[in-house]
Scaffold this motif. Structure first.
Motif, mmCIF file in Angstrom:
data_model
loop_
_atom_site.group_PDB
_atom_site.id
_atom_site.type_symbol
_atom_site.label_atom_id
_atom_site.label_comp_id
_atom_site.label_asym_id
_atom_site.label_seq_id
_atom_site.Cartn_x
_atom_site.Cartn_y
_atom_site.Cartn_z
ATOM 1 N N ARG A 23 -37.719 -67.954 -3.407
ATOM 2 C CA ARG A 23 -36.761 -66.866 -3.801
ATOM 3 C C ARG A 23 -38.088 -66.151 -4.593
ATOM 4 N N ILE A 24 -38.755 -65.873 -4.199
ATOM 5 C CA ILE A 24 -39.850 -64.438 -4.673
ATOM 6 C C ILE A 24 -40.743 -64.993 -6.325
ATOM 7 N N ARG A 25 -40.538 -66.430 -5.972
ATOM 8 C CA ARG A 25 -41.642 -66.704 -7.004
ATOM 9 C C ARG A 25 -42.967 -67.762 -6.281
ATOM 10 N N PRO A 26 -43.638 -66.675 -5.470
ATOM 11 C CA PRO A 26 -45.381 -67.464 -4.605
ATOM 12 C C PRO A 26 -45.920 -67.763 -5.481
ATOM 13 N N HIS A 27 -46.535 -67.257 -7.006
ATOM 14 C CA HIS A 27 -47.572 -67.790 -7.585
ATOM 15 C C HIS A 27 -46.355 -69.942 -8.307
ATOM 16 N N ARG A 28 -46.094 -69.571 -8.649
ATOM 17 C CA ARG A 28 -45.000 -70.914 -8.912
ATOM 18 C C ARG A 28 -45.251 -71.581 -7.080
ATOM 19 N N LEU A 29 -45.126 -71.270 -6.275
ATOM 20 C CA LEU A 29 -45.079 -72.063 -5.143
ATOM 21 C C LEU A 29 -46.200 -72.261 -4.338
ATOM 22 N N ASP A 30 -47.923 -71.597 -5.139
ATOM 23 C CA ASP A 30 -48.810 -72.383 -4.830
ATOM 24 C C ASP A 30 -49.310 -73.338 -5.179
ATOM 25 N N LEU A 31 -49.093 -73.130 -6.847
ATOM 26 C CA LEU A 31 -48.984 -74.166 -7.475
ATOM 27 C C LEU A 31 -48.789 -75.128 -7.192
ATOM 28 N N CYS A 32 -47.358 -75.411 -6.933
ATOM 29 C CA CYS A 32 -46.325 -76.940 -6.290
ATOM 30 C C CYS A 32 -46.780 -78.048 -5.101
ATOM 31 N N LEU A 33 -47.730 -76.282 -4.488
ATOM 32 C CA LEU A 33 -47.612 -76.552 -3.018
ATOM 33 C C LEU A 33 -49.500 -77.253 -2.657
ATOM 34 N N SER A 34 -50.322 -76.201 -3.089
ATOM 35 C CA SER A 34 -51.302 -76.598 -4.379
ATOM 36 C C SER A 34 -51.022 -78.440 -4.728
ATOM 37 N N GLU A 35 -50.661 -79.012 -5.487
ATOM 38 C CA GLU A 35 -50.392 -80.149 -6.014
ATOM 39 C C GLU A 35 -49.912 -81.129 -5.029
ATOM 40 N N ILE A 36 -49.390 -80.768 -4.162
ATOM 41 C CA ILE A 36 -48.933 -81.864 -3.283
ATOM 42 C C ILE A 36 -49.701 -81.995 -2.139
ATOM 43 N N SER A 37 -50.528 -80.948 -1.646
ATOM 44 C CA SER A 37 -51.675 -81.397 -0.528
ATOM 45 C C SER A 37 -52.484 -82.264 -1.154
ATOM 46 N N LYS A 38 -52.774 -82.146 -2.279
ATOM 47 C CA LYS A 38 -53.426 -82.512 -3.217
ATOM 48 C C LYS A 38 -53.650 -84.296 -2.910
ATOM 49 N N GLN A 39 -52.210 -84.595 -3.742
ATOM 50 C CA GLN A 39 -51.716 -85.115 -3.235
ATOM 51 C C GLN A 39 -51.611 -86.164 -2.308
ATOM 52 N N TYR A 40 -50.901 -85.525 -1.129
ATOM 53 C CA TYR A 40 -51.135 -86.066 0.051
ATOM 54 C C TYR A 40 -52.205 -86.579 1.000
ATOM 55 N N SER A 41 -53.717 -85.574 0.639
ATOM 56 C CA SER A 41 -54.732 -85.864 1.333
ATOM 57 C C SER A 41 -54.964 -87.644 0.165
ATOM 58 N N GLU A 42 -54.694 -87.880 -0.391
ATOM 59 C CA GLU A 42 -55.136 -89.368 -0.829
ATOM 60 C C GLU A 42 -53.906 -90.319 -0.629
ATOM 61 N N LEU A 43 -53.300 -90.127 0.639
ATOM 62 C CA LEU A 43 -52.654 -91.496 1.098
ATOM 63 C C LEU A 43 -52.359 -91.434 1.881
ATOM 64 N N ARG A 44 -51.880 -92.570 2.134
ATOM 65 C CA ARG A 44 -52.276 -93.219 3.991
ATOM 66 C C ARG A 44 -51.539 -93.354 4.841
ATOM 67 N N ASN A 45 -50.007 -93.851 3.984
ATOM 68 C CA ASN A 45 -48.947 -94.621 5.340
ATOM 69 C C ASN A 45 -47.987 -93.856 4.710
ATOM 70 N N LEU A 46 -48.074 -92.230 4.910
ATOM 71 C CA LEU A 46 -46.962 -91.622 4.487
ATOM 72 C C LEU A 46 -47.505 -90.314 5.514
ATOM 73 N N GLN A 47 -45.971 -89.935 5.992
ATOM 74 C CA GLN A 47 -46.373 -88.750 7.459
ATOM 75 C C GLN A 47 -45.675 -88.002 6.330
#
Length: 197
Positions: free
Chosen positions: A13-37
């Motif tokens: 709810r109207i927190r785009p900057h914090r949301l972007d930080l959260c999504l960026s970290e998730i994307s970074k970590q996901y790129s390092e995984l192999r067995n989770l979709q």
């Protein structure tokens, strides 16, 4: 890739900057995984649409317009759009710390629980009665700022009570416990939850 899919559900709810930080970290970590979709569903509960532009920049994330009825309804709305065997609820202002997704992947692979409770810290603690500092360092709180639930368990319990404007996660936690569901604390699945006014 494993058939196990984790749906990461982020009501916002109207927190785009914090949301972007959260999504960026998730994307970074996901790129390092192999067995989770994974899939990420962000549900915006206001009339603002700035969060959609943020979500559009993240490969695994989808944006949906929430019902505008508060956190419980918004979480249920996101869950209704999810395809995962597991539903991971996160707040839009948390920052997943290194090893967060790997810890959930390992816990899901162990297949010992119906709900997985992640760890929460508050690195910017304030000595003030005007700030709320939610933490869950040893488990037992089941806060939806960092909580994964099997989809079949979530559906069996009927999701979150949309009549509640606050503390819907505590009420859901009560039903999880009363139903005798297996709950595990995943200490390495840590998020930093900032102090809130």
């Amino acid at each position: 890739m494993s058939s196990t899919k984790l749906s990461i559900l982020i009501p916002t709810r109207i927190r785009p900057h914090r949301l972007d930080l959260c999504l960026s970290e998730i994307s970074k970590q996901y790129s390092e995984l192999r067995n989770l979709q994974i899939e990420i569903i962000v549900s915006e509960d206001s009339e603002e649409t700035k969060s959609k532009a943020v979500v559009d920049h993240h490969k695994y994330a989808l944006w949906t317009k929430g019902p505008g009825k508060g956190p419980a309804a918004n979480r249920n709305h996101a869950a209704n759009h999810a395809n995962g065997e597991w539903l991971l609820f996160l707040d839009d202002d948390v920052l997943p710390l290194p090893g967060f997704l790997q810890a959930y992947e390992d816990a899901i692979h162990e297949d010992l629980a119906d709900a997985l409770e992640g760890r929460m810290i508050c690195s910017n603690e304030r000595n003030s009665p005007f700030y709320r500092m939610a933490e869950n360092k040893t488990g037992g709180n089941l806060f939806t700022a960092n909580l994964a639930v099997r989809r079949k368990t979530f559906d069996e319990l009927g999701g979150f009570d949309e009549e509640l404007i606050i503390m819907e996660d505590l009420e859901f936690a009560h039903r999880l416990k009363m139903a005798g569901k297996r709950i595990s604390f995943v200490a390495d699945a840590t998020v930093d939850h900032p102090a809130q006014r």
